[in-house]
Design an enzyme around this catalytic site. Structure first.
Site, PDB file in Angstrom:
ATOM      1  N   ARG A 102      12.355 -40.860  -2.372  1.00 52.26           N
ATOM      2  CA  ARG A 102      11.599 -42.496  -2.936  1.00 52.26           C
ATOM      3  C   ARG A 102      12.219 -42.286  -4.333  1.00 52.26           C
ATOM      4  O   ARG A 102      11.729 -41.446  -5.340  1.00 52.26           O
ATOM      5  CB  ARG A 102      10.243 -42.188  -2.803  1.00 52.26           C
ATOM      6  N   HIS A 115       6.635 -41.344  -8.445  1.00 50.43           N
ATOM      7  CA  HIS A 115       5.472 -41.095  -9.072  1.00 50.43           C
ATOM      8  C   HIS A 115       5.281 -39.447  -9.220  1.00 50.43           C
ATOM      9  O   HIS A 115       4.302 -39.155  -9.759  1.00 50.43           O
ATOM     10  CB  HIS A 115       4.265 -41.397  -8.157  1.00 50.43           C
ATOM     11  N   GLU A 164       5.690 -54.146  -1.250  1.00 47.54           N
ATOM     12  CA  GLU A 164       4.540 -53.831  -1.979  1.00 47.54           C
ATOM     13  C   GLU A 164       3.883 -54.995  -2.722  1.00 47.54           C
ATOM     14  O   GLU A 164       2.790 -54.493  -3.396  1.00 47.54           O
ATOM     15  CB  GLU A 164       5.114 -52.798  -3.138  1.00 47.54           C
ATOM     16  N   ASP A 196      -0.134 -50.399  -3.316  1.00 45.35           N
ATOM     17  CA  ASP A 196       0.493 -51.675  -4.296  1.00 45.35           C
ATOM     18  C   ASP A 196       0.108 -53.030  -3.817  1.00 45.35           C
ATOM     19  O   ASP A 196       0.024 -53.763  -4.639  1.00 45.35           O
ATOM     20  CB  ASP A 196       1.927 -51.490  -4.463  1.00 45.35           C
ATOM     21  N   ASP A 219      24.016 -38.358  -2.526  1.00 44.87           N
ATOM     22  CA  ASP A 219      25.046 -37.233  -2.829  1.00 44.87           C
ATOM     23  C   ASP A 219      24.520 -36.046  -2.761  1.00 44.87           C
ATOM     24  O   ASP A 219      25.094 -35.041  -2.308  1.00 44.87           O
ATOM     25  CB  ASP A 219      25.579 -37.596  -4.251  1.00 44.87           C
TER      26      ASP A 219
END
Length: 252
Positions: free
Chosen positions: A71, A46, A149, A175, A85
């Protein structure tokens, strides 16, 4: 920096508290750690965060003692591999609806023999030099958080919770509210009852539950319901409200 990983602390039954970050600022990530938060979720789904900004934010959070959790935007091998990574302590994967979704997330986040995460030993997560213990160490330390969600995810919760390698079942209240036709109404009983149901069913599997809370009162409500991994607030909203409080106090 804590001597135990976030994953170990969760497995030991600790309740950990963090926040979400959308501001692309290493200093904001560092502040989360300096403030004593256990983790900070660097939100690429987001927010505007790129790999370049996220790597600096990971380093800043870790320096200050907060575990950086990224996220990612989608449950894709490339997204998850890149986040890990560059040195994230874990990943949050959105919109997990089936056991197949959950198994794919684990596969993307774990090295062989637990998964098929792509391997380069010369990344930040390895200290840039690799070593014979790198893949085993990552498999032991990385926290995998899957987002439940929607109603379909709730329906399939038992199968999702049974997937080996999932560390946190994360309830996304906003959500979820949208999935039941009540967008944004996270305090409506139809939303909170659904979340309580997940907490109860997760306990049957000895699964760790996480969630988001707008404020400390909401956070305590879900901790009392069994949540161990609670992200409170979003950095931009917290900062805006703090500015407003200062301005209001002075004007009064």
């Amino acid at each position: 920096m804590p001597s135990t990983t976030l994953r170990e602390r969760l497995r030991d039954g600790e309740t950990v508290v963090g926040t979400f970050q959308l501001l692309d600022s290493p200093m904001a990530a560092e502040m989360a750690g300096e403030a004593g938060l256990d983790f900070t979720v660097l939100d690429q789904e987001h927010g505007p965060l790129s790999a370049e900004t996220t790597v600096a934010m990971c380093a800043a959070a870790q320096r200050a003692g907060a575990a950086p959790i990224v996220r990612v935007r989608t449950n894709s091998e490339a997204e998850i591999q890149r986040a890990l990574d560059i040195g994230a302590a874990g990943v949050e994967i959105p919109q997990i609806e089936t056991a197949g979704d959950a198994a794919a997330a684990v596969d993307h986040a774990r090295f062989d023999p637990l998964g098929s995460r792509g391997l380069s030993p010369y990344v930040r997560a390895s200290g840039y030099t690799g070593g014979p213990e790198y893949t085993e160490r990552q498999n032991e330390r990385v926290t995998v958080v899957v987002h439940i969600e929607g109603e379909r995810g709730v329906e399939n919760l038992d199968d999702i919770a049974a997937v080996d390698g999932i560390d946190v079942l994360f309830l996304g209240p906003y959500d979820l509210s949208q999935s039941v036709g009540l967008p944004g109404q996270v305090d409506d009983p139809r939303v909170t009852d659904l979340m309580d149901e997940v907490c109860d069913r997760a306990a049957d599997h000895d699964a760790v539950v996480g969630t988001y809370a707008d404020d400390p009162e909401m956070a305590r409500r879900w901790i009392d319901a069994g949540a161990q991994y609670v992200a409170v607030g979003v950095d931009g909203a917290l900062l805006t409200r703090a500015f407003a409080d200062v301005g209001d106090a002075v004007r009064e």
